[in-house]
Enzyme design. Structure first.
Site, PDB file in Angstrom:
ATOM      1  N   CYS B 116       0.887  -1.167   0.000  1.00 43.65           N
ATOM      2  CA  CYS B 116       0.000   0.000   0.000  1.00 43.65           C
ATOM      3  C   CYS B 116       0.917   1.207   0.000  1.00 43.65           C
ATOM      4  O   CYS B 116       1.466   1.573   1.045  1.00 43.65           O
ATOM      5  CB  CYS B 116      -0.917   0.013   1.223  1.00 43.65           C
ATOM      6  SG  CYS B 116      -1.975   1.478   1.276  1.00 43.65           S
ATOM      7  N   CYS B 119      -0.546   4.302   2.175  1.00 49.48           N
ATOM      8  CA  CYS B 119      -0.933   4.247   3.587  1.00 49.48           C
ATOM      9  C   CYS B 119      -0.567   2.876   4.158  1.00 49.48           C
ATOM     10  O   CYS B 119       0.607   2.497   4.156  1.00 49.48           O
ATOM     11  CB  CYS B 119      -2.430   4.535   3.689  1.00 49.48           C
ATOM     12  SG  CYS B 119      -3.060   4.594   5.366  1.00 49.48           S
ATOM     13  N   SER B 120      -1.537   2.099   4.608  1.00 45.87           N
ATOM     14  CA  SER B 120      -1.252   0.817   5.250  1.00 45.87           C
ATOM     15  C   SER B 120      -2.391  -0.169   5.017  1.00 45.87           C
ATOM     16  O   SER B 120      -2.629  -1.033   5.843  1.00 45.87           O
ATOM     17  CB  SER B 120      -1.056   1.040   6.750  1.00 45.87           C
ATOM     18  OG  SER B 120      -2.187   1.703   7.283  1.00 45.87           O
ATOM     19  N   CYS B 121      -3.101  -0.029   3.903  1.00 42.63           N
ATOM     20  CA  CYS B 121      -4.266  -0.874   3.628  1.00 42.63           C
ATOM     21  C   CYS B 121      -3.832  -2.331   3.503  1.00 42.63           C
ATOM     22  O   CYS B 121      -2.825  -2.639   2.860  1.00 42.63           O
ATOM     23  CB  CYS B 121      -4.955  -0.408   2.352  1.00 42.63           C
ATOM     24  SG  CYS B 121      -5.503   1.310   2.461  1.00 42.63           S
TER      25      CYS B 121
END
Lengths: 116, 214
Positions: B116, B119-121
């Site tokens: 990702c 972000c941190s998906c």
């Protein structure tokens, strides 16, 4: 802050795919209680429609690169969750300030401060 | 409230981040205040927050491993998974909610890896919370540009002829990799096979274990 000497690239700081960077860090920590609580508050408050994941990310991205480097993941999340909840009118800044003062007065550690 | 948390030792052998017995930080102070205000305003309850934490703790890569092992052994499920992974995993009890989940099947010709960049998906319903490195600047930045170098840092070296496909997650769409079934596992049951499926093999930074590695 945009550097006026260079044209704006069209990318913001968080859009980091393709940038040069160092080795992948291998350190891992287990999530502590307060971090899990932040995560739970995000899931619950967004699940009930008080804000969206896009709102969470808007505040995270607007915090800028310094926050990414100096604050931990869930520190950034609680800041964003709080901002979104205030914007949504769930509580006011003065209510938050008063409660944070009360929390700090309970004790010097997380365990003491989290005990009402 | 200080004794309502889970008093277990670190299950993974990693240190806990400084917590209850360390000086209160500004952001912890904010978390406590926000949580109490949400309870007082009737948005949530302490019980609901604890239940959410318990549900989060219960989500581990063993969920994803069960999905992968079933895909290896059940051709109809494999087809359903590749068609609509959200629905196929929901039917197994791993609800991803309103998000779209896409299963990426590794083949002898193609290796898939997930990142990702923004972000941190991450597919939390199948793998739990993302590891710290997944959220790091280095992984987010480099994976789309030099995936083979990133893979090498994880100890994975692929033949030059293998195609590497990098998939960039979004807030609304998550990926899970179906690693290649290891040789020498013919006739194994799904519950045996699931022990070969690691977290990293479902992110694409690893391969499934071989029978000899068990």
């Amino acid at each position: 802050m945009t550097d006026q000497s260079e044209p704006f690239s069209g990318r913001r700081w968080h859009d980091m795919g393709g940038d040069a960077a160092g080795e992948i860090p291998t350190d891992q920590h287990d999530f502590s209680l307060w971090e899990k609580r932040v995560d739970a508050l995000m899931i619950i408050a967004s699940g009930k429609g008080h804000f969206t994941v896009d709102g969470l990310r808007r505040v995270l991205e607007d915090m800028g690169e310094d926050a990414f480097e100096t604050m931990t993941y869930y520190e950034r999340w609680i800041m964003s969750v709080n901002q979104n909840l205030i914007e949504a009118g769930v509580y006011s800044t003065s209510e938050l300030a008063q409660r944070m003062t009360e929390v700090a007065a309970r004790g010097a550690t997380y365990g003491e401060a989290a005990s009402e | 409230m200080p004794h309502d948390h889970h008093d277990h030792l670190s299950p993974s052998g990693h240190p806990y981040r400084p917590d209850d017995d360390h000086p209160l930080t500004y952001w912890q102070q904010m978390e406590i205040a926000v949580r109490e205000l949400l309870i007082e305003k009737g948005v949530t309850t302490a019980q609901e927050i604890n239940a959410q934490i318990d549900a989060m703790d219960a989500r581990t890569p063993s969920n994803g491993a069960a999905v992968v092992a079933r895909a290896w052994t059940d051709p109809v499920f494999r087809s359903d998974l590749l068609t609509d992974a959200s629905a196929a995993t929901r039917a197994m009890g791993f609800d991803i909610g309103p998000m779209k989940l896409i299963a990426l099947e590794n083949t002898p010709d193609t290796h898939n890896i997930v990142v990702c960049t923004l972000c941190s998906c991450y597919p939390r319903n199948l793998l739990g919370l993302p590891p710290d490195w997944y959220k790091s600047r280095a992984y987010r930045s480099r994976t789309v540009k030099e995936p083979r170098k990133v893979l090498a840092e994880f100890g994975v070296t692929l033949p030059p002829a293998t195609t590497v496909r990098v998939h960039d997650s979004t807030a609304d769409m998550r990926y899970v990799v179906i690693p290649t079934r290891p040789a020498g596992t013919e006739g194994w049951r799904a519950d045996e096979l699931s022990k070969l499926v690691t977290r990293d093999s479902m992110i694409g930074t690893g391969l499934a274990k071989t029978p000899g590695a068990l």
